[in-house]
Design an enzyme around this catalytic site. Sequence first.
Site, PDB file in Angstrom:
ATOM      1  N   ARG A 222      38.282  49.086  43.977  1.00 53.08           N
ATOM      2  CA  ARG A 222      38.268  47.779  44.633  1.00 53.08           C
ATOM      3  C   ARG A 222      37.029  47.014  44.166  1.00 53.08           C
ATOM      4  O   ARG A 222      35.925  47.564  44.112  1.00 53.08           O
ATOM      5  CB  ARG A 222      38.247  47.928  46.165  1.00 53.08           C
ATOM      6  N   GLU A 251      40.435  37.823  42.828  1.00 55.48           N
ATOM      7  CA  GLU A 251      41.404  37.887  41.737  1.00 55.48           C
ATOM      8  C   GLU A 251      42.435  36.772  41.905  1.00 55.48           C
ATOM      9  O   GLU A 251      43.083  36.686  42.945  1.00 55.48           O
ATOM     10  CB  GLU A 251      42.094  39.247  41.728  1.00 55.48           C
ATOM     11  N   HIS A 270      43.784  43.801  36.626  1.00 58.60           N
ATOM     12  CA  HIS A 270      44.410  44.613  37.675  1.00 58.60           C
ATOM     13  C   HIS A 270      45.783  45.122  37.231  1.00 58.60           C
ATOM     14  O   HIS A 270      46.789  44.974  37.932  1.00 58.60           O
ATOM     15  CB  HIS A 270      44.530  43.822  38.972  1.00 58.60           C
TER      16      HIS A 270
END
Length: 311
Positions: A222, A251, A270
């Site tokens: 994270r 993000e 990601h």
Amino acid sequence: MKKNVLLLETIADEALALLEENANVFEGYTEGGLNEVLGRIEVHAVITRGKGQIDKRLMDCCPDLEVVARCGVGLDNVDVAEATARKIRVVNAPGSNAATIAEHTLALMLMLMRNLYQSVERVKQHDWNWRNQYAGDELNGKTLGILGMGNIGKRVAKLGEAFGMKVLYWSRTTQNLPMEELLKQSDVISLHLPLTQETNEIIGAAQLALMKPTAFLINTARGALINHAALLDALNANTIAGFAADVLPDEPPVENLSVVQHPHALITPHTASLTAATYQRMCLLTVKNVLAILGGGAAELNSVYNRDSFI
């Protein structure tokens, strides 16, 4: 009678087909879709992935909820405490992405250690002579420090050992070294902790100052585990040698997050768990357990977060 399931995001085709076969599916991610459902249809289950928020406001609008679910591992976008207080089951897919994220972690580790990114870019620019100034090293013989020894951390440890690395580890429940010593001794530090109040910005200026100036920091867990202002300072001051991540605090990244543009940083968007096999697996596992709960049956215990709350 089929029950009603609200999707906040798209899911894998096979999982969607199974869901549509056994439930009435409503798409809340289309324009106006959520407003069409909330307050007009009895919603018995809500399924999301990484962005759709299952919070108190949504639960208030769905008084008939029996289960909320995330096709993924973390539950950052699900208010678990609120759901538990309302006796709503919470489902996710723990372990479903462990293999692929561990592979991605090692890929980032190798790219940093071997300086692969710059090497590939230089050759594309027809600069073969880059090899004369190439600087890189190997994982074999290095010390790997892992923060967080869950499913992913354990897999990364095994992969590191296979590369000939010495593995140190620390988590709240198990450790072979205090975190401060791990930071001092490791050549590569890899983060695999959940994001909680205790772990938020667990890596800050003080922790970065403990690291070797030749050490690399990897984050595939994270983004908020790291204080990115302190990280940028450490990269600029050469306090650490490099940083690689698949996750960021925001993000997509905010414009002033200069770490993304830093020459000693490698950031992927990601994508660590977006392989076809893992995406299919996590969606199918989640859907099967949602349907089991809606049907009054037993879900696979390892994928129901708050199963002990109602015993």
